[in-house]
Design a protein around this motif. Structure first.
Motif, short mmCIF file in Angstrom:
data_model
loop_
_atom_site.label_atom_id
_atom_site.label_comp_id
_atom_site.label_asym_id
_atom_site.label_seq_id
_atom_site.Cartn_x
_atom_site.Cartn_y
_atom_site.Cartn_z
N TYR A 1 -128.50 -59.27 35.37
CA TYR A 1 -128.58 -60.59 35.98
C TYR A 1 -129.15 -61.57 34.94
CZ TYR A 1 -128.22 -57.76 40.27
OH TYR A 1 -127.83 -56.88 41.24
N ILE A 2 -128.58 -62.75 34.89
CA ILE A 2 -129.09 -63.74 33.92
C ILE A 2 -129.31 -65.08 34.61
CG2 ILE A 2 -128.06 -62.62 31.89
CD1 ILE A 2 -125.82 -64.70 31.95
N HIS A 3 -130.20 -65.89 34.03
CA HIS A 3 -130.43 -67.26 34.51
C HIS A 3 -130.56 -68.19 33.32
CE1 HIS A 3 -134.73 -67.08 33.59
NE2 HIS A 3 -134.70 -65.84 34.04
N GLU A 4 -130.79 -69.48 33.60
CA GLU A 4 -130.66 -70.48 32.55
C GLU A 4 -131.77 -70.44 31.50
OE1 GLU A 4 -131.61 -70.97 35.61
OE2 GLU A 4 -132.89 -72.73 35.91
N VAL A 5 -132.95 -69.92 31.84
CA VAL A 5 -134.09 -70.09 30.94
C VAL A 5 -134.15 -69.03 29.83
CG1 VAL A 5 -136.62 -70.19 30.81
CG2 VAL A 5 -135.44 -71.27 32.71
N THR A 6 -133.82 -67.79 30.15
CA THR A 6 -134.03 -66.73 29.16
C THR A 6 -132.72 -66.21 28.55
OG1 THR A 6 -134.07 -65.05 30.89
CG2 THR A 6 -136.19 -65.96 30.22
N SER A 7 -131.61 -66.89 28.83
CA SER A 7 -130.34 -66.39 28.28
C SER A 7 -129.73 -67.21 27.15
CB SER A 7 -129.32 -66.23 29.41
OG SER A 7 -128.96 -67.50 29.93
N PRO A 8 -130.01 -68.53 27.01
CA PRO A 8 -129.25 -69.29 26.01
C PRO A 8 -129.39 -68.75 24.59
CG PRO A 8 -131.03 -70.65 26.93
CD PRO A 8 -130.92 -69.42 27.77
N GLN A 9 -130.61 -68.36 24.22
CA GLN A 9 -130.82 -67.85 22.85
C GLN A 9 -130.10 -66.52 22.65
OE1 GLN A 9 -133.23 -68.89 24.94
NE2 GLN A 9 -134.47 -70.46 23.94
N ALA A 10 -129.90 -65.76 23.73
CA ALA A 10 -129.17 -64.48 23.62
C ALA A 10 -127.69 -64.74 23.32
CB ALA A 10 -129.33 -63.68 24.90
N PHE A 11 -127.12 -65.72 24.02
CA PHE A 11 -125.71 -66.06 23.74
C PHE A 11 -125.56 -66.62 22.33
CE2 PHE A 11 -125.40 -65.94 28.41
CZ PHE A 11 -124.20 -65.26 28.56
N SER A 12 -126.55 -67.43 21.89
CA SER A 12 -126.50 -67.95 20.51
C SER A 12 -126.51 -66.80 19.52
CB SER A 12 -127.72 -68.84 20.20
OG SER A 12 -127.81 -69.86 21.13
N GLY A 13 -127.31 -65.78 19.83
CA GLY A 13 -127.39 -64.60 18.96
C GLY A 13 -126.04 -63.91 18.83
N LEU A 14 -125.33 -63.78 19.98
CA LEU A 14 -123.99 -63.16 19.94
C LEU A 14 -123.06 -63.97 19.06
CD1 LEU A 14 -123.12 -62.10 23.63
CD2 LEU A 14 -124.24 -60.77 21.86
N ARG A 15 -123.14 -65.30 19.19
CA ARG A 15 -122.26 -66.16 18.37
C ARG A 15 -122.57 -65.98 16.89
NH1 ARG A 15 -122.63 -69.48 23.01
NH2 ARG A 15 -124.49 -70.55 22.28
N GLN A 16 -123.87 -65.90 16.56
CA GLN A 16 -124.24 -65.69 15.15
C GLN A 16 -123.69 -64.38 14.62
OE1 GLN A 16 -128.50 -66.03 14.69
NE2 GLN A 16 -128.49 -68.12 15.48
N ARG A 17 -123.64 -63.38 15.49
CA ARG A 17 -123.11 -62.08 15.06
C ARG A 17 -121.59 -62.05 15.09
NH1 ARG A 17 -127.37 -58.21 15.70
NH2 ARG A 17 -129.12 -59.23 16.72
N GLY A 18 -121.01 -63.07 15.71
CA GLY A 18 -119.55 -63.10 15.81
C GLY A 18 -119.00 -62.08 16.79
N ILE A 19 -119.77 -61.78 17.85
CA ILE A 19 -119.28 -60.80 18.84
C ILE A 19 -119.28 -61.43 20.23
CG2 ILE A 19 -119.97 -58.75 17.54
CD1 ILE A 19 -122.47 -58.60 19.26
N SER A 20 -118.55 -60.80 21.14
CA SER A 20 -118.47 -61.33 22.50
C SER A 20 -119.22 -60.39 23.45
CB SER A 20 -117.00 -61.48 22.91
OG SER A 20 -116.32 -60.28 22.69
N VAL A 21 -119.28 -60.81 24.73
CA VAL A 21 -119.97 -59.99 25.73
C VAL A 21 -119.15 -58.71 25.96
CG1 VAL A 21 -120.79 -59.91 28.11
CG2 VAL A 21 -120.98 -62.03 26.80
#
Lengths: 469, 196
Positions: A32-52
């Protein structure tokens, strides 16, 4: 051969690999995700060049910073708005189910996800929120994680995690009239202290636990983290499956039927070893209230604030600093102390049962003059149900403000702040300094004690009120 | 992704000897609306460090020029409460690289390790001694050797081992990222999924 705990049964069934001299690699069923603790995690995926990796296993809701009024309008605060929009964009890109503000499924993540049938017995569930322990009420391993771990789960559907120790908390007997499951968990935390279960995962057991409704069980498991426990679970039983079978998405789902067939195995074996075990007598639990700035600083509502030295390990400089913040002194009684605010809501006590209890308790009375009361349903579904049952109407007639769903004043990320120096009786989970706004003074309690304070304007023993419940 | 390596840290210290410091004190919720990882250090311990008008509170340890350093020495059950990793980001962004206590909250501990901030658990008796020493003699240096898992105060007999999980230690010392470890075992994860 010794048996296995329910915790170990679920953990072992999700074990992908045990790292030598390291943590386990645990497969996660629901994220489960919400707005406060997830944005930096998605940014991390983008930096790694990977998707969910497995987007269908993640569910998102906006809850922490959303306003509880005018939810049909855009969020006024630009930073909060940007955070919610970022969540929406991230979910859209990844193909993750998202309950945005105003969506009929929107609500506090720990209220709406069980309602929507995502939380099921035997699962592993994580969320970037410490109150994820709530879902343990359904017989799951559910716990809060940090944002790096959110990124880990988004990237691999797995988590590196050390297996915690196991503690069983037995509650025997029956709770007395006027005592709720919130009082029970505040009583347990006061006994074990705010860090007393650190390193442990708790299983709640015993007659008093088994007789609790699902809503009440969620309240108990929700606050496991407030004694430091990694999480807390309750073995599923007829009450669990009867609650789940009411969910439309599950009622004709074959997977759910298989689960029902298997549920007798979801319990600790009789000879299962626990690293620690404590037993409480439910008869002894009074209506509780906290007097300090951690949830372990709780006492009977008609009790006396302990003198230093009597309060156990916390009786030192930290203890007195805490009382000073609250404007209290050791040896003081809180009964009769004036109250400025009431907050009914949060992932602890924002469910339909809590609104019913509160509404029944204040029936025939009016909110006390000078008290500001915020009633915040935990989800859109709770709000609709309260409307249908006439609770919202009755509460408004009695002078209470019923808001739209969200985390609200529990952590005051939105405008629902308690002003500095004001006293709030809150059904939420944390009385930390400034938790409900800078300088706010929070007294944690159950919905009945909150109701008693709401109609009297003072800290009041709900048992003395002739309240109806 | 590569991270900064942690091997040996020798630094002066900042003592904050309170118990049960929760992550709401470390970084209050109203500062969590950012979608970045940087910049939280300026609001570290915000409501203890600054008054309602934004002026520094003179007595608070971070506002006392004699206490500076990369090591925070604090009380039991540090980092309890909310899972917000922003607390670790704020501590690291401010400039701390290690936190010393006799106990940490579980989620905080994981978050710290995932960000290269070393949580050092020592015996409560030594923690009391250490706190008294650095409070009375600001500028006292503490040495933390991760490889030897040894905390010591150079020039004194004060020293203590501390526990670190072997996997975590290797990640910290080599600057490895545990997500890379999991990404490298994708096939094993998929095999697990098929086996269910």
């Amino acid at each position: 051969m010794s048996g296995k705990t329910l915790f170990d049964k679920i953990w072992d069934a999700h074990l992908v690999r045990s790292v030598p001299d390291g943590p386990d690699v645990l497969f996660i069923d629901r994220h489960y995700i919400h707005e406060v603790t997830s944005p930096q995690a998605f940014s991390g995926l983008r930096q790694r060049g990977i998707s969910v990796f497995r987007p269908e296993r993640t569910v998102a809701t906006a809850d922490h910073n959303i306003p509880t009024v005018n939810q049909h309008l855009p969020i006024a605060d630009p930073v909060s708005r940007s955070q919610v929009e970022t969540l929406e964009d991230n979910c859209h890109t990844a193909g993750i189910t998202y309950f945005g503000m105003g969506d009929p499924r929107n609500g506090i993540v720990h209220v709406t996800c069980p309602e929507q049938g995502y939380t099921l017995p035997g699962m592993t569930i994580v969320c970037g929120d410490s109150h994820t322990s709530t879902h343990g009420a359904f017989g799951t391993i559910a716990f809060g994680i940090g944002t790096s771990e959110v990124e880990m789960v988004l990237a691999t559907q797995c988590l590196l995690q050390t297996r915690p120790l196991k503690m069983r908390i037995n509650v025997e007997g029956a709770l007395r009239e006027g005592v709720t499951s919130k009082d029970l968990i505040l009583y347990i935390i006061a006994s074990l202290t705010t860090g007393g279960a650190t390193g442990f995962f708790v299983e709640y057991a015993g007659k008093a636990i088994r007789s609790l409704s699902m809503e009440s069980r969620m309240t108990v498991c929700n606050m496991s983290i407030e004694m430091g426990a990694r999480g807390g679970l309750i073995a599923p039983d007829e009450i669990t499956f009867s609650w789940l079978s009411q969910i439309p998405a599950l009622s004709d789902n074959p997977a759910f039927e298989r689960l029902v067939d298997n549920w007798p195995s979801l319990r600790s074996d009789t000879n299962a070893p626990f690293d620690s075990e404590v037993t409480f007598d439910a008869q002894l639990v009074p209506p509780m209230i906290t007097y300090g700035t951690n949830p372990g600083m709780g006492m009977a509502v008609d009790g006396i604030i302990p003198l230093p030295g009597e309060a156990g390990p916390s009786a030192n400089g930290s203890y007195l600093k805490s009382l000073e913040y609250m404007g209290f002194k050791p040896g003081m009684k809180l009964l009769g102390h004036p109250v400025d605010y009431i907050f009914l809501g949060s992932c602890t006590n924002g469910r339909i049962e809590d609104l019913r209890l509160f509404a029944a308790a204040v029936a025939g009375r009016k909110k006390a003059a000078g008290v500001t009361a915020l009633i915040v349903p935990g989800s859109q579904q709770v709000a609709r149900q309260a409307e249908r049952e006439g609770l919202t109407h009755a509460l408004r007639l009695a002078g209470f403000e019923v808001r739209q769903p969200g985390c609200s004043s529990c952590l005051a990320m939105n405008d629902d702040k308690i002003p500095a120096g004001k006293y709030a009786v809150s059904t939420s989970n944390r009385n930390f300094e400034g938790r409900q706004g800078p300088g706010a003074r929070t007294l944690l309690a159950g919905p009945l004690t909150a109701a008693a304070a709401a109609v009297t304007g003072r800290i009041t023993d709900p048992r003395e009120m002739n309240l109806r419940w | 992704m590569k991270r900064e390596k942690f091997t040996i840290l020798e630094s002066t210290c900042v003592p904050l000897p309170l118990e049960n410091i929760d992550t709401d004190q470390i970084i209050p919720a109203r500062f969590l609306s950012s979608t970045e990882r940087e910049g939280f250090g300026e609001n570290l311990f915000r409501d203890w460090r600054f008054d309602g008008n934004g002026n520094p509170v003179p007595g608070f340890v971070l506002n006392r020029p004699e206490y500076r350093g990369e090591i925070l020495i604090t009380g039991s059950n540090f980092g309890c409460g909310s899972s917000r990793e922003h607390a670790v980001w704020a501590i690291a962004d401010y400039g701390f690289r290690a936190v010393v206590s006799d106990s940490f909250a579980d989620i905080f501990m994981n978050n710290a390790l995932n960000n290269g901030l070393l949580p050092v658990v020592i015996h409560s008796g030594l923690l009391t001694q250490l706190t008294a020493l650095v409070t009375e003699k600001p500028g006292t240096r503490i040495r933390i050797d991760l490889d030897d898992q040894l905390l010591s105060v150079p020039g004194t007999g004060l020293r203590s081992g501390f526990p670190v999980n072997g996997f975590r230690k290797e990640c910290l010392m080599k600057g490895l990222d545990s997500i890379d470890y999991l990404l490298a075992m994708k096939e094993e994860i998929e095999a697990y999924e098929r086996s269910r």
